[in-house]
Enzyme design. Sequence first.
Site, short mmCIF file in Angstrom:
data_model
loop_
_atom_site.label_atom_id
_atom_site.label_comp_id
_atom_site.label_asym_id
_atom_site.label_seq_id
_atom_site.Cartn_x
_atom_site.Cartn_y
_atom_site.Cartn_z
N LYS A 5 0.83 -1.21 0.00
CA LYS A 5 0.00 0.00 0.00
C LYS A 5 0.87 1.27 0.00
O LYS A 5 2.09 1.19 0.02
CB LYS A 5 -0.97 -0.04 1.19
CG LYS A 5 -1.86 -1.30 1.21
CD LYS A 5 -2.97 -1.27 0.17
CE LYS A 5 -3.58 -2.64 -0.11
NZ LYS A 5 -4.43 -3.19 0.93
C1 LIG Z 1 -5.38 -4.31 1.42
C2 LIG Z 1 -6.86 -4.10 1.46
C3 LIG Z 1 -7.60 -4.26 2.63
C4 LIG Z 1 -7.05 -4.87 3.88
O1 LIG Z 1 -5.94 -4.23 4.38
P1 LIG Z 1 -5.09 -4.95 5.52
O2 LIG Z 1 -4.31 -3.82 6.12
O3 LIG Z 1 -4.22 -5.95 4.84
O4 LIG Z 1 -6.02 -5.56 6.48
C5 LIG Z 1 -8.93 -3.91 2.63
N1 LIG Z 1 -9.52 -3.47 1.50
C6 LIG Z 1 -8.86 -3.33 0.35
C7 LIG Z 1 -9.58 -2.81 -0.85
C8 LIG Z 1 -7.51 -3.67 0.29
O5 LIG Z 1 -6.87 -3.59 -0.88
#
Ligand SMILES: *Cc1c(COP(=O)(O)O)cnc(C)c1O
Length: 398
Positions: free
Chosen positions: A198
């Site tokens: 991310k």
């Molecule tokens: C990565 C992601 C999540 C979850 O994030 P985590 O921090 O791994 O729990 C939720 N929604 C979307 C759209 C994502 O891409």
Amino acid sequence: MSRTHRIKPGEFPVRDSFLPFSQPWIEEEEIQAVAEVLKSGWLTTGKKTMEFESEFARYIGSPIALAFNSCTGGLHCALAALGIGPGDEVITSVFTFAATANVVCQLGAEPVFVDIDPSTLNMDFKKIEEKISPKTKAIIPVHYGGRPCPMDEIVSLARKYDLFVVEDAAHALGAIYKGKKIGALGSEVACFSFYPTKCITTGEGGMNTTASPELAEKMKIWRLHGISRDAWDRYQKGGSWYYEVVSPGYKYNLTDIASALGVEQLKKVERFQKRREELALKYREALKDFPFILPPPFEEGRHAWHLFPIQLKLEELNCTREEFVDALAKENIGTSVHFIPLHLMPYYRNKGLKEGDFPCAENAFRRLISLPLFPKMSDEDLESVVQALRKLVEWYSK
Ligand SMILES: *Cc1c(COP(=O)(O)O)cnc(C)c1O
């Protein structure tokens, strides 16, 4: 295209080393900051996490930010704090990561999916209202790839029907809509992710922003064992052992080790954002004549460019998306696919959903490839991706 000089995919790959789809950018500052926490004697949630929360709130322009050990945990707590439970329905995009809908199910509520707008790949705003029923309690817009959903429209629709809005902003750190950052746009809660792919990372981690002190208090309680801090404060006499459990809360707090990473990464978020924008522009320019559907530009604010998803015009190519992805891997180019529509997953199929229910998401899914896009990648890296794409398009052209 000419077939005289076609080179088989994987033969003389465009690059020798593998280019991953995404990679975090950790520098000396992050390593130092983590080392300091490790030496400090305090590892779990403490001063560093409070610093991360207040810096994050300041960056977003939101009164409150609460750190979680994942975005999934943040989404789960947000919905729990809003009282979502059995018998309730929550509307969200069918085109998202499983976590968005899984947390709804974990609370005993039902996700109700909406198809996407084929151009933005965000939930189609026009199709939300028809899904609202007397059981609907909340809407979870997902800012796909970092492209802001039309928040004004979504929030006013929610107010009209007395629904909560919880944003899945996992992709959208740094995104701006009508002059305000995602996370400061009038929803109840926005949930960000710091997973390694991310916009910024803490290894694992997440952050919820909210403007409501009451909701923040509830989320804090759900975040840590259902322990009420009110009770803690009430009974605390200089380090009291006393606490009260007021709900069967979760264990979703972020450690100071992770927060040390977060504080340093957050300092770089604008630099990362600029580089992502630059790379996205370069891709757009380089790929405009390819048989791909490119993501449309975003001009009203700022796209976070977490993803650069292209869609193959399969009508013009002699291959499937799977073959194209495999061939890219042979050229040492890593890619990913975001997302497999949730109604095609066995668990959600078992709720009575089937192929054909969400044609726009299915159509996009068949063609999609997320290209490598991360701030640490060089112009040469990007050029090698373009070169590989050119080679494969020549190979697979009809
Ligand atoms: C990565 C992601 C999540 C979850 O994030 P985590 O921090 O791994 O729990 C939720 N929604 C979307 C759209 C994502 O891409």
